[in-house]
Scaffold this motif. Structure first.
Motif, PDB file in Angstrom:
ATOM      1  N   SER A 181      60.266  20.111  12.073  1.00 46.34           N
ATOM      2  CA  SER A 181      60.679  19.770  10.712  1.00 46.34           C
ATOM      3  C   SER A 181      61.448  18.444  10.649  1.00 46.34           C
ATOM      4  CB  SER A 181      61.521  20.899  10.116  1.00 46.34           C
ATOM      5  OG  SER A 181      62.649  21.135  10.928  1.00 46.34           O
ATOM      6  N   ASN A 182      62.008  17.981  11.779  1.00 43.44           N
ATOM      7  CA  ASN A 182      62.736  16.710  11.755  1.00 43.44           C
ATOM      8  C   ASN A 182      61.872  15.519  12.203  1.00 43.44           C
ATOM      9  OD1 ASN A 182      62.637  17.082  14.504  1.00 43.44           O
ATOM     10  ND2 ASN A 182      64.851  17.104  14.819  1.00 43.44           N
ATOM     11  N   PHE A 183      60.585  15.733  12.466  1.00 44.07           N
ATOM     12  CA  PHE A 183      59.670  14.620  12.770  1.00 44.07           C
ATOM     13  C   PHE A 183      59.310  13.980  11.440  1.00 44.07           C
ATOM     14  CE2 PHE A 183      55.392  12.919  14.037  1.00 44.07           C
ATOM     15  CZ  PHE A 183      55.843  12.034  15.003  1.00 44.07           C
ATOM     16  N   THR A 184      59.675  12.734  11.252  1.00 44.87           N
ATOM     17  CA  THR A 184      59.627  12.107   9.928  1.00 44.87           C
ATOM     18  C   THR A 184      58.269  11.534   9.534  1.00 44.87           C
ATOM     19  OG1 THR A 184      60.393  10.028  10.877  1.00 44.87           O
ATOM     20  CG2 THR A 184      62.076  11.520   9.992  1.00 44.87           C
ATOM     21  N   ILE A 185      57.301  11.567  10.418  1.00 39.01           N
ATOM     22  CA  ILE A 185      55.993  10.974  10.130  1.00 39.01           C
ATOM     23  C   ILE A 185      55.020  12.056   9.673  1.00 39.01           C
ATOM     24  CG2 ILE A 185      54.054   9.695  11.123  1.00 39.01           C
ATOM     25  CD1 ILE A 185      56.179   8.538  13.127  1.00 39.01           C
ATOM     26  N   ALA A 186      54.383  11.820   8.537  1.00 39.08           N
ATOM     27  CA  ALA A 186      53.364  12.752   8.033  1.00 39.08           C
ATOM     28  C   ALA A 186      52.052  12.455   8.754  1.00 39.08           C
ATOM     29  CB  ALA A 186      53.192  12.577   6.531  1.00 39.08           C
ATOM     30  N   ILE A 187      51.546  13.425   9.487  1.00 37.60           N
ATOM     31  CA  ILE A 187      50.312  13.237  10.257  1.00 37.60           C
ATOM     32  C   ILE A 187      49.123  13.675   9.415  1.00 37.60           C
ATOM     33  CG2 ILE A 187      49.022  13.952  12.300  1.00 37.60           C
ATOM     34  CD1 ILE A 187      51.716  14.219  13.739  1.00 37.60           C
ATOM     35  N   ASP A 188      48.299  12.689   9.040  1.00 38.18           N
ATOM     36  CA  ASP A 188      47.088  12.991   8.269  1.00 38.18           C
ATOM     37  C   ASP A 188      45.979  13.503   9.174  1.00 38.18           C
ATOM     38  OD1 ASP A 188      48.113  12.214   5.716  1.00 38.18           O
ATOM     39  OD2 ASP A 188      47.866  10.123   6.322  1.00 38.18           O
ATOM     40  N   THR A 189      45.835  12.917  10.363  1.00 34.47           N
ATOM     41  CA  THR A 189      44.831  13.370  11.320  1.00 34.47           C
ATOM     42  C   THR A 189      45.418  13.271  12.719  1.00 34.47           C
ATOM     43  OG1 THR A 189      43.109  12.428   9.903  1.00 34.47           O
ATOM     44  CG2 THR A 189      42.441  13.138  12.086  1.00 34.47           C
ATOM     45  N   LEU A 190      45.337  14.380  13.444  1.00 37.77           N
ATOM     46  CA  LEU A 190      45.819  14.451  14.819  1.00 37.77           C
ATOM     47  C   LEU A 190      44.617  14.406  15.755  1.00 37.77           C
ATOM     48  CD1 LEU A 190      48.217  15.114  16.803  1.00 37.77           C
ATOM     49  CD2 LEU A 190      47.584  17.508  16.485  1.00 37.77           C
ATOM     50  N   TYR A 191      44.736  13.639  16.830  1.00 34.16           N
ATOM     51  CA  TYR A 191      43.689  13.552  17.847  1.00 34.16           C
ATOM     52  C   TYR A 191      44.307  13.841  19.204  1.00 34.16           C
ATOM     53  CZ  TYR A 191      41.268  10.742  14.299  1.00 34.16           C
ATOM     54  OH  TYR A 191      40.690  10.288  13.136  1.00 34.16           O
ATOM     55  N   ILE A 192      43.555  14.504  20.065  1.00 36.65           N
ATOM     56  CA  ILE A 192      43.945  14.651  21.458  1.00 36.65           C
ATOM     57  C   ILE A 192      42.791  14.092  22.286  1.00 36.65           C
ATOM     58  CG2 ILE A 192      44.522  16.214  23.352  1.00 36.65           C
ATOM     59  CD1 ILE A 192      45.731  18.105  21.292  1.00 36.65           C
ATOM     60  N   ALA A 193      43.071  13.016  23.031  1.00 36.82           N
ATOM     61  CA  ALA A 193      42.078  12.408  23.910  1.00 36.82           C
ATOM     62  C   ALA A 193      42.371  12.879  25.328  1.00 36.82           C
ATOM     63  CB  ALA A 193      42.158  10.890  23.823  1.00 36.82           C
ATOM     64  N   VAL A 194      41.352  13.393  26.014  1.00 37.18           N
ATOM     65  CA  VAL A 194      41.521  13.882  27.383  1.00 37.18           C
ATOM     66  C   VAL A 194      40.714  12.994  28.334  1.00 37.18           C
ATOM     67  CG1 VAL A 194      42.064  16.252  26.725  1.00 37.18           C
ATOM     68  CG2 VAL A 194      39.681  15.611  27.105  1.00 37.18           C
ATOM     69  N   PHE A 195      41.238  12.859  29.559  1.00 35.43           N
ATOM     70  CA  PHE A 195      40.654  11.941  30.534  1.00 35.43           C
ATOM     71  C   PHE A 195      40.598  12.595  31.909  1.00 35.43           C
ATOM     72  CE2 PHE A 195      42.959   9.627  27.293  1.00 35.43           C
ATOM     73  CZ  PHE A 195      42.026   8.705  26.863  1.00 35.43           C
ATOM     74  N   LYS A 196      39.664  12.122  32.743  1.00 37.71           N
ATOM     75  CA  LYS A 196      39.579  12.600  34.122  1.00 37.71           C
ATOM     76  C   LYS A 196      40.676  11.986  34.987  1.00 37.71           C
ATOM     77  CE  LYS A 196      34.737  13.856  34.289  1.00 37.71           C
ATOM     78  NZ  LYS A 196      33.419  13.586  34.894  1.00 37.71           N
ATOM     79  N   GLY A 197      41.090  10.759  34.682  1.00 35.26           N
ATOM     80  CA  GLY A 197      42.140  10.088  35.448  1.00 35.26           C
ATOM     81  C   GLY A 197      43.519  10.545  35.024  1.00 35.26           C
ATOM     82  N   THR A 198      44.511  10.263  35.883  1.00 32.88           N
ATOM     83  CA  THR A 198      45.884  10.671  35.569  1.00 32.88           C
ATOM     84  C   THR A 198      46.833   9.487  35.390  1.00 32.88           C
ATOM     85  OG1 THR A 198      46.396  10.901  37.909  1.00 32.88           O
ATOM     86  CG2 THR A 198      45.677  12.901  36.744  1.00 32.88           C
TER      87      THR A 198
END
Length: 153
Positions: A43-60
């Protein structure tokens, strides 16, 4: 040069999410097994997220991610909006992917355009550039007022 490579990779990942294969319900088919990830906007995160993405990778590491140009080296999940105080649905990530980056798109009313940003570190100091996954882990990434983000484009 590395900064441009990272931005190009992230832009490619976002574009790939829009073109990803979906089943008849419009959802990516589930992976066999692996890490479970969800994102929570406190509730204290001030940015309204219209679209969330999670990008996953084989590398670390960023160097591994930038050097692996094969089409199966990454995948991007488009989650959708994430209101304050809400938690996204959990994604089960295929164990071949070893790290992830959290991105979001939000509307900037001053610039009157959408902006894409990357979560760089969490409020507890955890580095998320990239966040290294542990197979079998059930992780909720919490975005709060101490979360550090970086504008991508």
């Amino acid at each position: 040069m590395k900064k441009i490579s990272i931005m190009m990779l992230l832009a490619t990942a976002i574009f790939a999410a829009a073109c990803s294969k979906k089943n008849d319900n419009g959802v990516d088919p589930p992976a066999n097994k692996g890490t479970s990830i969800s994102v929570q906007s406190s509730s204290n995160f001030t940015i309204a997220i219209d679209t969330l993405y999670i990008a996953v990778f084989k590398g670390t590491t960023i160097d591994q991610i930038n050097s692996d140009k094969s089409p199966d080296s990454h995948k991007t999940y488009k989650i959708g909006p994430l209101p304050k105080g809400q938690t996204s649905a959990a994604l089960t990530i295929d164990p071949q992917f070893k790290s992830c980056i959290v991105l979001y798109k939000n509307y900037n009313s001053i610039l009157k355009q959408y902006l894409v940003s990357q979560v760089m570190s969490l409020g507890d100091g955890t580095n998320t550039n990239p966040y290294v996954l542990k197979t079998g882990e059930a992780k909720t990434i919490v975005l709060d007022d101490k979360t550090k983000t970086k504008f991508i484009y």
